[in-house]
Design an enzyme around this catalytic site. Structure first.
Site, PDB file in Angstrom:
ATOM      1  N   HIS A   1      81.427 -34.597  41.730  1.00 38.25           N
ATOM      2  CA  HIS A   1      82.530 -33.648  41.906  1.00 38.25           C
ATOM      3  C   HIS A   1      83.714 -34.271  42.641  1.00 38.25           C
ATOM      4  O   HIS A   1      83.532 -34.997  43.602  1.00 38.25           O
ATOM      5  CB  HIS A   1      82.049 -32.411  42.672  1.00 38.25           C
ATOM      6  CG  HIS A   1      81.171 -31.537  41.831  1.00 38.25           C
ATOM      7  ND1 HIS A   1      79.882 -31.884  41.530  1.00 38.25           N
ATOM      8  CD2 HIS A   1      81.422 -30.374  41.188  1.00 38.25           C
ATOM      9  CE1 HIS A   1      79.359 -30.952  40.742  1.00 38.25           C
ATOM     10  NE2 HIS A   1      80.276 -30.023  40.524  1.00 38.25           N
TER      11      HIS A   1
ATOM     12  N   VAL B   1      81.209 -29.345  48.099  1.00 34.40           N
ATOM     13  CA  VAL B   1      81.362 -28.638  46.826  1.00 34.40           C
ATOM     14  C   VAL B   1      81.291 -27.135  47.067  1.00 34.40           C
ATOM     15  O   VAL B   1      80.371 -26.635  47.731  1.00 34.40           O
ATOM     16  CB  VAL B   1      80.283 -29.071  45.801  1.00 34.40           C
ATOM     17  CG1 VAL B   1      80.380 -28.232  44.528  1.00 34.40           C
ATOM     18  CG2 VAL B   1      80.431 -30.554  45.460  1.00 34.40           C
TER      19      VAL B   1
ATOM     20  N   GLU C   1      90.359 -24.507  37.982  1.00 39.07           N
ATOM     21  CA  GLU C   1      89.670 -23.877  39.105  1.00 39.07           C
ATOM     22  C   GLU C   1      90.432 -24.063  40.418  1.00 39.07           C
ATOM     23  O   GLU C   1      90.557 -23.137  41.214  1.00 39.07           O
ATOM     24  CB  GLU C   1      88.264 -24.481  39.222  1.00 39.07           C
ATOM     25  CG  GLU C   1      87.372 -24.037  38.077  1.00 39.07           C
ATOM     26  CD  GLU C   1      86.217 -24.975  37.783  1.00 39.07           C
ATOM     27  OE1 GLU C   1      85.471 -24.705  36.839  1.00 39.07           O
ATOM     28  OE2 GLU C   1      86.056 -25.974  38.505  1.00 39.07           O
TER      29      GLU C   1
HETATM   30  N1  LIG Z   1      84.578 -30.379  45.365  1.00 43.84           N
HETATM   31  C1  LIG Z   1      84.432 -29.269  44.614  1.00 43.84           C
HETATM   32  O1  LIG Z   1      83.934 -28.251  45.033  1.00 43.84           O
HETATM   33  N2  LIG Z   1      84.884 -29.360  43.343  1.00 43.84           N
HETATM   34  C2  LIG Z   1      84.843 -28.316  42.453  1.00 43.84           C
HETATM   35  N3  LIG Z   1      84.738 -26.936  42.779  1.00 43.84           N
HETATM   36  C3  LIG Z   1      85.158 -26.254  41.691  1.00 43.84           C
HETATM   37  O2  LIG Z   1      85.220 -25.027  41.617  1.00 43.84           O
HETATM   38  N4  LIG Z   1      85.518 -27.109  40.700  1.00 43.84           N
HETATM   39  C4  LIG Z   1      85.342 -28.395  41.121  1.00 43.84           C
HETATM   40  O3  LIG Z   1      85.572 -29.439  40.526  1.00 43.84           O
END
Ligand SMILES: NC(=O)N[C@H]1NC(=O)NC1=O
Length: 169
Positions: free
Chosen positions: A68, A121, A88
């Site tokens: 992520h 995350v 997002e």
């Molecule tokens: N770091 C992180 O939470 N990344 C994410 N959260 C989200 O809702 N989309 C992502 O890529």
């Protein structure tokens, strides 16, 4: 939008293309999910997806978190996020942070990564910028085991919304 019948008929490569980012940058999860078909409906698809995630080894769970991007991080600034993440982060208002909020988020993201060895995350679509900053501060005191569990629960929330964007509920 795809009906569940259409999802069941996708060839494996096509299925992995459609769901390869249900969990961010994790086409291998989509490939396992493809083999759990036929699926009865979107809820069944999600239940199988969660069970694939729960069945991962501890190190693969951490690997999922590491895929992520940081919220409002360098990739976001450079326009290099996946289409899903871009939307997002925008939904959470992360494209409209004040300079102070940007600075705080960067600093907290760095300390979090330093402490746990994986990024913070959180499901951006279920939170606004202020809640994300609060969550980051609050979760910083957790144990690594707890944060892997909380992070993975957020990965499931993110995946659920991404799946429901594509599959008729
Ligand atoms: N770091 C992180 O939470 N990344 C994410 N959260 C989200 O809702 N989309 C992502 O890529």
């Amino acid at each position: 939008m795809l009906t569940i019948t259409a999802v069941n008929l996708l060839d494996p490569a096509e299925f992995t293309r459609v769901f390869g980012n249900a969990v961010e940058h994790a086409p291998s999860i989509a490939a396992v999910l493809a083999r759990r078909r036929p699926l009865r409906d979107a809820q069944h698809l999600l239940a199988e997806l969660y069970s694939v995630i729960d069945g991962l080894s501890d190190s693969d769970k951490v690997d999922i978190l590491r895929r992520h991007p940081d919220l409002a991080g360098t990739l976001a600034e450079q326009g290099l996020l996946t289409a899903e993440s871009t939307r997002e982060q925008k939904a959470a208002g992360l494209d409209q942070l004040t300079e102070q909020q940007k600075y705080d988020l960067k600093r907290l993201n760095l300390s979090y990564r330093d402490k746990f060895g994986f990024p913070f995350v959180i499901c951006a679509r279920e939170n606004r910028a202020v809640a994300i900053l609060e969550g980051l501060t609050r979760r910083m005191i957790n144990t690594p085991e707890k944060e892997v569990a909380v992070g993975l629960a957020e990965v499931k929330k993110i995946a659920r919304l991404r799946v429901l964007d594509v599959v008729v509920a």
